[in-house]
Design a protein around this motif. Sequence first.
Motif, PDB file in Angstrom:
ATOM      1  N   HIS A  80       0.712  -1.287  -0.040  1.00 51.21           N
ATOM      2  CA  HIS A  80       0.042  -0.008   0.039  1.00 51.21           C
ATOM      3  C   HIS A  80       0.834   0.997   0.114  1.00 51.21           C
ATOM      4  O   HIS A  80       1.930   1.219   0.408  1.00 51.21           O
ATOM      5  CB  HIS A  80      -0.922  -0.171   1.243  1.00 51.21           C
ATOM      6  N   PHE A 301      -2.629  10.707  -5.674  1.00 50.32           N
ATOM      7  CA  PHE A 301      -3.316   9.447  -6.327  1.00 50.32           C
ATOM      8  C   PHE A 301      -3.032   9.038  -7.511  1.00 50.32           C
ATOM      9  O   PHE A 301      -2.580   8.002  -8.115  1.00 50.32           O
ATOM     10  CB  PHE A 301      -4.585   9.629  -6.174  1.00 50.32           C
ATOM     11  N   GLU A 302      -2.670  10.298  -8.332  1.00 52.34           N
ATOM     12  CA  GLU A 302      -2.209  10.324  -9.815  1.00 52.34           C
ATOM     13  C   GLU A 302      -0.886   9.585  -9.957  1.00 52.34           C
ATOM     14  O   GLU A 302      -0.432   8.736 -10.682  1.00 52.34           O
ATOM     15  CB  GLU A 302      -2.187  11.585 -10.612  1.00 52.34           C
ATOM     16  N   PHE A 304       0.696   7.774  -7.484  1.00 51.32           N
ATOM     17  CA  PHE A 304       0.644   6.363  -7.273  1.00 51.32           C
ATOM     18  C   PHE A 304       0.163   5.402  -8.430  1.00 51.32           C
ATOM     19  O   PHE A 304       0.812   4.525  -8.557  1.00 51.32           O
ATOM     20  CB  PHE A 304      -0.392   6.150  -6.185  1.00 51.32           C
ATOM     21  N   GLN A 305      -0.784   5.860  -8.922  1.00 53.29           N
ATOM     22  CA  GLN A 305      -1.393   5.158 -10.152  1.00 53.29           C
ATOM     23  C   GLN A 305      -0.234   4.877 -11.130  1.00 53.29           C
ATOM     24  O   GLN A 305      -0.241   3.967 -11.977  1.00 53.29           O
ATOM     25  CB  GLN A 305      -2.732   5.571 -10.688  1.00 53.29           C
ATOM     26  N   ALA A 306       0.427   5.945 -11.493  1.00 50.83           N
ATOM     27  CA  ALA A 306       1.510   6.190 -12.504  1.00 50.83           C
ATOM     28  C   ALA A 306       2.727   5.296 -12.219  1.00 50.83           C
ATOM     29  O   ALA A 306       3.622   5.400 -12.923  1.00 50.83           O
ATOM     30  CB  ALA A 306       1.793   7.726 -12.785  1.00 50.83           C
ATOM     31  N   THR A 311       7.235   0.883  -7.121  1.00 48.49           N
ATOM     32  CA  THR A 311       6.745  -0.469  -7.843  1.00 48.49           C
ATOM     33  C   THR A 311       6.949  -1.741  -7.011  1.00 48.49           C
ATOM     34  O   THR A 311       8.021  -1.890  -6.049  1.00 48.49           O
ATOM     35  CB  THR A 311       7.297  -0.630  -9.190  1.00 48.49           C
TER      36      THR A 311
END
Length: 317
Positions: A80, A301-302, A304-306, A311
């Motif tokens: 997380h 959030f952006e 994290f998603q990218a 990783t």
Amino acid sequence: MPAVTVENPLTLPRVAAPAEAHTRPVLAVATAPSGFEGEGFPVRRAFAGIDYKHLDPFIMMDQMGEVEYAPGEPKGTPWHPHRGFETVTYLIDGTFVHRDSHGGGGVINDGDTQWMTAGSGLLHIEAPPESLVMSGGLFHGLQLWVNLPKSDKMMAPRYQDIGGGQVKLLTSGDGGALLRLIAGDLDGHQGPGITHTPITMMHVTVNPGAELTLPWRKDFNALAYGLAGRGSAGAEGRPFRMGQAVVFGAGDSITIRADESQESRSPNFEVVLLGGRPIREPMMHYGPFVMNTHAELAQAFEDFQAGRLGTIPAGEH
């Protein structure tokens, strides 16, 4: 409970508030609701229902357990993200393995503290070691979230592993309480935790019938949380017990008393005491991100998603 203790507290440095100190009154006592976190380990939300103006710079605190796992039952959290604050994991009983996407991590055991400054962001996982999953056993701890000021929110991530043997051990004036100072300053004594936001954190054990009065910085807030047993807080003797948080008002000392009679499974009153200098900045909290504005939350959030927060290592999805 607890793992870190001494045979004779009277051999330790003693701490007591001066006679002229103004004892902080109790503003509120809140009962923590129960829930589940991660893969299903039980938690109590220690500060649920308390106005953030009384918590600042603290965001939340979970009491994890106390639970006796059967073989195959121990659980952790999946990978997380975090950004914008610090997590403090204090393990009272049991063992936990923590790792992050930057290659950091380690093992914490009875009495150890793992202090993670997420800063600009990382991915993180906490799990019981395979040996504990196989054998089962007792698990009990705390996770505290400490806010960072805007100027530090995007700093590089950092770990501190604080062994139970490193905490500063102190006692009350009459030796009736044992204090484990994890971070901050208390009457000139310094805990090992290095904090960006000035705070004090300690775990105290108060013997049945004993009273503890400590000096407390006027510019800090003051909170207490019952880990086990029962007692009272403040000069007014406001009752509180395991699973309840106390919010103190203004003053320069705090008082905790243990009831003469305690529960059979915990012979003493076990309490966490917290204080910190309020940051007094806007606080926007969305899941594992704590920022100052909605736009910064959206950016977190952006990112994290990218994959910009790191990783997950290959083979661990």
